[in-house]
Design an enzyme around this catalytic site. Structure first.
Site, PDB file in Angstrom:
ATOM      1  N   TRP A  42       0.855  -1.158  -0.346  1.00  0.00           N
ATOM      2  CA  TRP A  42       0.198  -0.033   0.344  1.00  0.00           C
ATOM      3  C   TRP A  42       0.459   0.993  -0.316  1.00  0.00           C
ATOM      4  CZ3 TRP A  42      -4.793   1.814  -0.587  1.00  0.00           C
ATOM      5  CH2 TRP A  42      -4.695   2.859  -0.163  1.00  0.00           C
ATOM      6  N   ASN A  44      -0.168   5.926   0.212  1.00  0.00           N
ATOM      7  CA  ASN A  44      -0.837   7.003   0.178  1.00  0.00           C
ATOM      8  C   ASN A  44      -0.005   8.133  -0.035  1.00  0.00           C
ATOM      9  OD1 ASN A  44      -1.534   5.385   2.732  1.00  0.00           O
ATOM     10  ND2 ASN A  44      -2.650   7.691   3.631  1.00  0.00           N
ATOM     11  N   ASP A  45      -0.238   9.292   1.263  1.00  0.00           N
ATOM     12  CA  ASP A  45       0.436  10.101   0.448  1.00  0.00           C
ATOM     13  C   ASP A  45       1.575  10.378   0.443  1.00  0.00           C
ATOM     14  OD1 ASP A  45      -2.078  10.755   1.980  1.00  0.00           O
ATOM     15  OD2 ASP A  45      -1.769  11.191   3.395  1.00  0.00           O
ATOM     16  N   TRP A  69      -4.649   0.246   3.067  1.00  0.00           N
ATOM     17  CA  TRP A  69      -4.373   1.021   4.323  1.00  0.00           C
ATOM     18  C   TRP A  69      -4.987   0.498   5.915  1.00  0.00           C
ATOM     19  CZ3 TRP A  69      -6.172   4.022   8.617  1.00  0.00           C
ATOM     20  CH2 TRP A  69      -6.113   4.748   9.315  1.00  0.00           C
ATOM     21  N   GLU A 218      -7.085  18.121   4.632  1.00  0.00           N
ATOM     22  CA  GLU A 218      -6.168  17.601   5.663  1.00  0.00           C
ATOM     23  C   GLU A 218      -4.850  18.571   5.214  1.00  0.00           C
ATOM     24  OE1 GLU A 218      -7.454  13.599   4.061  1.00  0.00           O
ATOM     25  OE2 GLU A 218      -7.413  12.952   6.655  1.00  0.00           O
TER      26      GLU A 218
HETATM   27  N1  DQQ Z   1      -3.384  10.419   4.486  1.00  0.00           N
HETATM   28  C1  DQQ Z   1      -2.634  10.327   6.207  1.00  0.00           C
HETATM   29  C2  DQQ Z   1      -3.505  11.182   7.358  1.00  0.00           C
HETATM   30  C3  DQQ Z   1      -3.429  12.194   6.128  1.00  0.00           C
HETATM   31  C4  DQQ Z   1      -4.974  11.551   5.433  1.00  0.00           C
HETATM   32  C5  DQQ Z   1      -2.715   8.659   7.341  1.00  0.00           C
HETATM   33  C6  DQQ Z   1      -4.901  12.007   3.902  1.00  0.00           C
HETATM   34  O1  DQQ Z   1      -2.313  12.054   8.066  1.00  0.00           O
HETATM   35  O2  DQQ Z   1      -4.735  13.573   6.564  1.00  0.00           O
HETATM   36  O3  DQQ Z   1      -2.394   8.149   6.152  1.00  0.00           O
HETATM   37  O4  DQQ Z   1      -4.816  11.181   2.983  1.00  0.00           O
END
Ligand code: DQQ
Length: 487
Positions: A42, A44-45, A69, A218
């Site tokens: 996985w 993400n950000d 996630w 965010e």
């Molecule tokens: N993803 C993170 C957070 C954020 C969110 C957690 C935004 O810190 O707010 O994985 O995709």
């Protein structure tokens, strides 16, 4: 920080040095080849973007255990050219019993007078933590005194408290935190510090209203661009990235202009920016999957990042962006087409130009057509195709995914970017196709990012079409794109 943090889960902390994991997944027809993603599982950000000792470092939200996630660590990769990346060991892991025991969430990196400092959110509850990097950034050392901010300001009923973004003004340091005020809307909270260790709440840098979408903003980014300041926020949950441009003086931000950063909405989320040594404000966002979780679990990976882009302002003041020019290093032999008349209701296949990893640059005179545009990832019989159309009546660019895939359980909703063409102005499109990732840039800077999942191995064709009037393809160049991993 104690070294135990990094020996607890040694297997996961090791990078995919032999490239074995990447090679195993490389044949997956949906897996992007020139968009960054981790060896498996996985992402993400993007986090902690920093240019350090001449190299670009990219950290990212990563679950090293499964393509879902959860149990969020920081992954880490490095690049000399923003195009080719090398995996490094995982940078941050949750410390059992520590303030980040539930996960190391998003954050940023700053150069603190020669020391690389990383701020991130530990959970649960959401608190702000600090880590400093070794000289080559291969090891991050968590600050013994974490958290450096133990909770939201007293008296504020916040809906979130995360994703630190830090910058320096003179001798003072500032931190913007993604938040929201219950019943009011999203908010960005401004903190101040003299030493990066002790932080005091100042005031909200900006608050939304209940009419704005989303209760939590965010991943704030706040930076100068030309003679204005830009605030980016990602509207939870996964709605899209919003920008405000305005004036900033004495810690007061007054927006003058605002809008969606990318018209793929949640298709480009939680971006992070970086000012590089060429003076460019770079931005990289997360492209989440748009298919059922079970498909990602079966595939063994989920998510990728956008190509790095350069942020600028358009003539009308809107924020715009385009892929970094370095990307052309991946281009193979071009195919060129010019001066093709487009009769109403017909589509012209571009023979010899096909593939799942392409870079397309097209200029189309819309003539008197009602709709004009490109077809990509088309099967020979038209069973699958993705259409990208300029629609004169609604003055918009439409990404039509209704027939992108014969598979069940994939996103099909159309995406729309406002696009006004002046009389006589051609439609200019840049399209980056990379297996299931598609990034479109219209009019040299209007982005629309999404995912498509064609199921047929012969859904590779590219064509041009016009409806309701005559149009003309002035020029189209298409390049096959190489993988950034050399496979
Ligand atoms: N993803 C993170 C957070 C954020 C969110 C957690 C935004 O810190 O707010 O994985 O995709």
């Amino acid at each position: 920080m104690n070294e135990e943090n990094f020996t607890r889960s040694t297997v996961e902390m090791r990078p995919d040095v032999s490239g074995r994991l990447r090679r195993r997944l490389a044949a997956d027809p949906q897996r992007p080849a020139y968009h960054f993603l981790p060896p498996n599982h996985w992402i993400n950000d993007p986090n902690g973007l920093i240019q350090w000792q001449g190299r670009y470092h990219l950290f990212y939200q990563h679950n090293p255990h499964r393509p879902l996630w959860g149990d969020i660590h920081w992954g880490h990769a490095v690049s000399n050219d923003l195009v080719h990346w090398t995996d490094l060991a995982l940078a941050l892991a949750p410390t059992p019993g520590g303030p980040d025991s539930g996960g190391c969430w998003s954050g940023c990196a700053v150069d603190a007078d020669g020391t690389p400092a990383f701020f991130y959110t530990g959970v649960f509850p959401e608190v702000q933590c600090l880590a400093t990097g070794s000289d080559d950034l291969t090891r991050l050392h968590k600050h013994e005194g974490n958290p450096v901010i133990a909770g939201p300001p007293a008296g504020l009923k916040v809906t979130g408290f995360r994703d630190p973004w830090v910058w320096q003004e003179g001798h003072a340091w500032f931190m913007a935190l993604g938040s929201g005020i219950r019943g009011q809307g999203g908010a960005v909270l401004l903190y101040r510090s003299a030493d990066l260790l002790h932080w005091e709440y100042d005031h909200p840098l900006l608050t939304g209203t209940v009419r704005d979408p989303g209760e939590v903003w965010e991943c704030p980014n706040f930076f100068p661009l030309g003679n204005r300041h830009v605030l980016l926020v990602s509207i939870a949950p996964g709605v899209g990235t919003y920008y405000f441009i305005g004036r900033y003086a004495d810690q007061v931000f007054t927006p003058e202009h605002q809008g969606w950063l990318d018209h793929g909405m949640g298709g480009f989320f939680a971006p992070q920016t970086l000012l590089d040594n060429l003076g460019r404000r770079l931005i990289i966002g997360w492209l989440p999957e748009d298919r059922e979780q079970s498909a990602a679990v079966e595939a063994g990976w989920a998510g990728c990042l956008s190509v790095p882009r350069v942020l600028t302002r358009q003539g009308d003041g809107a924020l715009s962006c385009a892929p970094v020019p370095e990307l052309s290093a991946l281009r193979g032999e071009p195919r060129r087409f010019a001066d093709i008349a487009l009769q109403p209701g017909t589509r012209v296949p571009l023979d010899g130009l096909q593939g799942e990893a392409l870079d397309l640059v097209a200029t189309i005179d819309p003539g008197d057509a009602a709709q004009v545009g490109l077809v990509v990832r088309a099967s020979p019989g038209g069973e699958e195709e993705t259409r990208l159309l300029y629609d004169r009546a609604s003055e918009s660019l439409i990404l039509d995914r209704a027939r992108s895939s014969l598979s069940e359980g994939v996103g099909r909703e159309e995406r729309r970017a406002p696009l006004r063409l002046a009389p006589g102005e051609p439609l200019k499109l840049r399209v980056l196709l990379d297996h299931s990732a598609i990034e479109v840039f219209a009019a040299d800077g209007v982005p629309l990012t999404s995912r498509i999942y064609p199921s047929r191995p012969d859904s590779l064709g590219v064509g041009v079409l016009a409806e309701g009037g005559m149009a003309r393809l002035q020029a189209l160049e298409g390049w096959p794109m190489r993988s950034i991993w050399g496979d």
